[in-house]
Design a protein around this motif. Structure first.
Motif, PDB file in Angstrom:
ATOM      1  N   GLU A  54      -8.034  93.122  63.526  1.00  0.00           N
ATOM      2  CA  GLU A  54      -6.799  92.918  62.784  1.00  0.00           C
ATOM      3  C   GLU A  54      -6.809  91.525  62.157  1.00  0.00           C
ATOM      4  OE1 GLU A  54      -3.165  93.820  61.103  1.00  0.00           O
ATOM      5  OE2 GLU A  54      -4.522  95.144  62.206  1.00  0.00           O
ATOM      6  N   ARG A  55      -6.800  91.485  60.845  1.00  0.00           N
ATOM      7  CA  ARG A  55      -6.789  90.202  60.155  1.00  0.00           C
ATOM      8  C   ARG A  55      -5.354  89.730  59.990  1.00  0.00           C
ATOM      9  NH1 ARG A  55     -11.194  91.233  55.243  1.00  0.00           N
ATOM     10  NH2 ARG A  55     -13.065  91.271  56.559  1.00  0.00           N
ATOM     11  N   PRO A  56      -5.067  88.487  60.346  1.00  0.00           N
ATOM     12  CA  PRO A  56      -3.686  88.012  60.233  1.00  0.00           C
ATOM     13  C   PRO A  56      -3.209  87.953  58.788  1.00  0.00           C
ATOM     14  CG  PRO A  56      -5.169  86.208  60.797  1.00  0.00           C
ATOM     15  CD  PRO A  56      -5.967  87.467  60.903  1.00  0.00           C
ATOM     16  N   ASP A  57      -1.933  88.240  58.603  1.00  0.00           N
ATOM     17  CA  ASP A  57      -1.274  88.128  57.306  1.00  0.00           C
ATOM     18  C   ASP A  57      -0.787  86.695  57.159  1.00  0.00           C
ATOM     19  OD1 ASP A  57       0.518  88.093  55.172  1.00  0.00           O
ATOM     20  OD2 ASP A  57       1.310  90.086  55.588  1.00  0.00           O
ATOM     21  N   LEU A  58      -1.309  85.969  56.162  1.00  0.00           N
ATOM     22  CA  LEU A  58      -0.936  84.567  55.949  1.00  0.00           C
ATOM     23  C   LEU A  58      -0.236  84.395  54.610  1.00  0.00           C
ATOM     24  CD1 LEU A  58      -4.119  82.730  57.300  1.00  0.00           C
ATOM     25  CD2 LEU A  58      -2.043  83.387  58.527  1.00  0.00           C
ATOM     26  N   GLY A  59       0.649  85.327  54.303  1.00  0.00           N
ATOM     27  CA  GLY A  59       1.290  85.332  52.998  1.00  0.00           C
ATOM     28  C   GLY A  59       2.431  84.348  52.821  1.00  0.00           C
ATOM     29  N   THR A  60       2.827  83.632  53.876  1.00  0.00           N
ATOM     30  CA  THR A  60       3.900  82.646  53.764  1.00  0.00           C
ATOM     31  C   THR A  60       3.475  81.337  54.414  1.00  0.00           C
ATOM     32  OG1 THR A  60       4.966  83.202  55.870  1.00  0.00           O
ATOM     33  CG2 THR A  60       5.602  84.510  53.944  1.00  0.00           C
ATOM     34  N   ALA A  61       4.175  80.272  54.064  1.00  0.00           N
ATOM     35  CA  ALA A  61       3.869  78.970  54.649  1.00  0.00           C
ATOM     36  C   ALA A  61       4.113  78.972  56.154  1.00  0.00           C
ATOM     37  CB  ALA A  61       4.722  77.896  53.974  1.00  0.00           C
ATOM     38  N   THR A  62       5.148  79.679  56.592  1.00  0.00           N
ATOM     39  CA  THR A  62       5.438  79.742  58.025  1.00  0.00           C
ATOM     40  C   THR A  62       4.292  80.395  58.788  1.00  0.00           C
ATOM     41  OG1 THR A  62       7.814  79.862  57.601  1.00  0.00           O
ATOM     42  CG2 THR A  62       7.045  80.613  59.759  1.00  0.00           C
ATOM     43  N   TYR A  68       3.903  73.078  49.579  1.00  0.00           N
ATOM     44  CA  TYR A  68       3.986  72.862  48.136  1.00  0.00           C
ATOM     45  C   TYR A  68       4.616  74.066  47.444  1.00  0.00           C
ATOM     46  CZ  TYR A  68       1.455  68.441  47.693  1.00  0.00           C
ATOM     47  OH  TYR A  68       1.101  67.112  47.733  1.00  0.00           O
ATOM     48  N   HIS A  69       4.337  75.262  47.932  1.00  0.00           N
ATOM     49  CA  HIS A  69       4.910  76.473  47.335  1.00  0.00           C
ATOM     50  C   HIS A  69       6.409  76.494  47.543  1.00  0.00           C
ATOM     51  CE1 HIS A  69       5.187  80.670  46.060  1.00  0.00           C
ATOM     52  NE2 HIS A  69       5.924  80.901  47.143  1.00  0.00           N
ATOM     53  N   ASP A  92      -0.853  78.197  48.378  1.00  0.00           N
ATOM     54  CA  ASP A  92      -0.074  77.101  48.949  1.00  0.00           C
ATOM     55  C   ASP A  92      -0.993  75.989  49.445  1.00  0.00           C
ATOM     56  OD1 ASP A  92       2.163  75.690  49.779  1.00  0.00           O
ATOM     57  OD2 ASP A  92       2.935  77.305  51.044  1.00  0.00           O
ATOM     58  N   HIS A  93      -0.410  74.818  49.539  1.00  0.00           N
ATOM     59  CA  HIS A  93      -0.992  73.691  50.257  1.00  0.00           C
ATOM     60  C   HIS A  93       0.037  73.289  51.301  1.00  0.00           C
ATOM     61  CE1 HIS A  93      -2.824  69.346  50.117  1.00  0.00           C
ATOM     62  NE2 HIS A  93      -2.761  69.837  51.343  1.00  0.00           N
ATOM     63  N   VAL A  94      -0.327  73.434  52.553  1.00  0.00           N
ATOM     64  CA  VAL A  94       0.606  73.188  53.652  1.00  0.00           C
ATOM     65  C   VAL A  94       0.157  71.949  54.414  1.00  0.00           C
ATOM     66  CG1 VAL A  94       1.623  74.127  55.769  1.00  0.00           C
ATOM     67  CG2 VAL A  94       1.118  75.652  53.852  1.00  0.00           C
ATOM     68  N   ILE A  95       1.085  71.014  54.572  1.00  0.00           N
ATOM     69  CA  ILE A  95       0.840  69.820  55.378  1.00  0.00           C
ATOM     70  C   ILE A  95       1.443  70.065  56.759  1.00  0.00           C
ATOM     71  CG2 ILE A  95       1.286  67.343  55.628  1.00  0.00           C
ATOM     72  CD1 ILE A  95       1.502  67.222  52.551  1.00  0.00           C
ATOM     73  N   ILE A  96       0.648  69.856  57.792  1.00  0.00           N
ATOM     74  CA  ILE A  96       1.045  70.226  59.146  1.00  0.00           C
ATOM     75  C   ILE A  96       1.195  68.985  60.018  1.00  0.00           C
ATOM     76  CG2 ILE A  96       0.264  71.398  61.264  1.00  0.00           C
ATOM     77  CD1 ILE A  96      -1.037  73.498  59.445  1.00  0.00           C
ATOM     78  N   THR A  97       2.319  68.912  60.707  1.00  0.00           N
ATOM     79  CA  THR A  97       2.498  67.932  61.774  1.00  0.00           C
ATOM     80  C   THR A  97       2.831  68.714  63.044  1.00  0.00           C
ATOM     81  OG1 THR A  97       4.876  67.618  61.406  1.00  0.00           O
ATOM     82  CG2 THR A  97       3.375  66.241  60.125  1.00  0.00           C
ATOM     83  N   ASP A  98       2.993  68.015  64.132  1.00  0.00           N
ATOM     84  CA  ASP A  98       3.264  68.694  65.399  1.00  0.00           C
ATOM     85  C   ASP A  98       4.729  69.101  65.460  1.00  0.00           C
ATOM     86  OD1 ASP A  98       3.029  69.785  67.873  1.00  0.00           O
ATOM     87  OD2 ASP A  98       2.667  67.914  68.951  1.00  0.00           O
TER      88      ASP A  98
END
Length: 228
Positions: free
Chosen positions: A103-111, A222-223, A210-216
């Motif tokens: 099962e490949r994960p769906d990564l269609g949103t920033a969340t 960006y999207h 998207d370009h997602v910046i991640i912190t803890d």
């Protein structure tokens, strides 16, 4: 007339070369098995040998897999090592049938991107830059770290990003990196990199999601910010 060994065949007829050019699905069962055993006997090629074996199994791979090592070794050109290879391949085929597709994960949103990548990046003390390569249904094909840098920035080669996307046959691309400082504010370098990736994707006809910046505990998209 003396038989030719596989290395003397026309290249388009050799099983290995044929698989490389046309894909495994076009090869016969005998040709696939010939690749596994590598060689036949002085009397027949690897393909002819496996045709002989399969014919005795009524051309049924399930029947082939029920053979014993001793049973396969009675064929001229098959020793213990080749017999073990054949039975191991049959067992792998049986086990593959028993397993459900991955099962490949769906990564269609920033969340979803954040939830997928946060466990990877939450404890990093330097910046890392990752690419997420997806199919047209936003299902992940491959994720890959393309840069590992310092406390405040990473150097990213856009040519590597695009090469990996093309090699994976990806139609959708997202990228993400972490800010060890905990700040969600994109830097001027982040803006510049995002702009350049977007331009490269437009040229290659790949959708830059998207370009997602991640912190803890938080993320910046960006999207979602309307910048893509």
């Amino acid at each position: 007339m003396e038989k030719l060994n596989i290395n003397q065949w026309a290249e388009e007829d050799r099983p290995r070369e044929k698989l490389m050019r046309l894909g495994a699905e076009v090869l016969s069962n005998a040709e696939l098995l010939a690749i596994l055993i590598g060689s036949g006997s002085p009397r027949e090629s690897a393909v002819d040998l496996m045709k002989h074996v399969l014919n005795d199994c009524h051309n049924n791979l399930n029947t082939l897999g029920k053979n014993s090592i001793d049973g396969l070794c009675r064929y001229n050109g098959i020793g213990e090592a080749k017999a073990i290879t054949i039975l191991a391949a049959c067992e792998l085929g049986k086990r593959r049938q028993m397993e459900a597709p991955e099962e490949r994960p769906d990564l269609g949103t920033a969340t979803r991107i954040y939830n997928h990548m946060h466990p990877v990046m939450q404890d990093l003390d330097v910046e890392e830059f990752w690419i997420l390569l997806m199919n047209q249904n936003y299902r992940l094909i491959k994720k890959m770290r393309v840069s590992h840098g310092g406390l405040t920035e990473v150097a990213v080669d856009i040519r590597i990003i695009m090469r990996e996307a093309v090699l994976a046959n990806a139609t959708i691309l997202a990228v993400c990196h972490n800010h060890p400082s905990g700040s969600l504010q994109p830097s001027p370098q982040d803006h510049h990199l995002t702009h350049n990736i977007k331009k490269a994707c437009e040229i290659m006809r790949i959708h830059f999601l998207d370009h997602v910046i991640i912190t803890d505990g938080h993320y910046y998209s960006y999207h979602e910010a309307g910048l893509l």
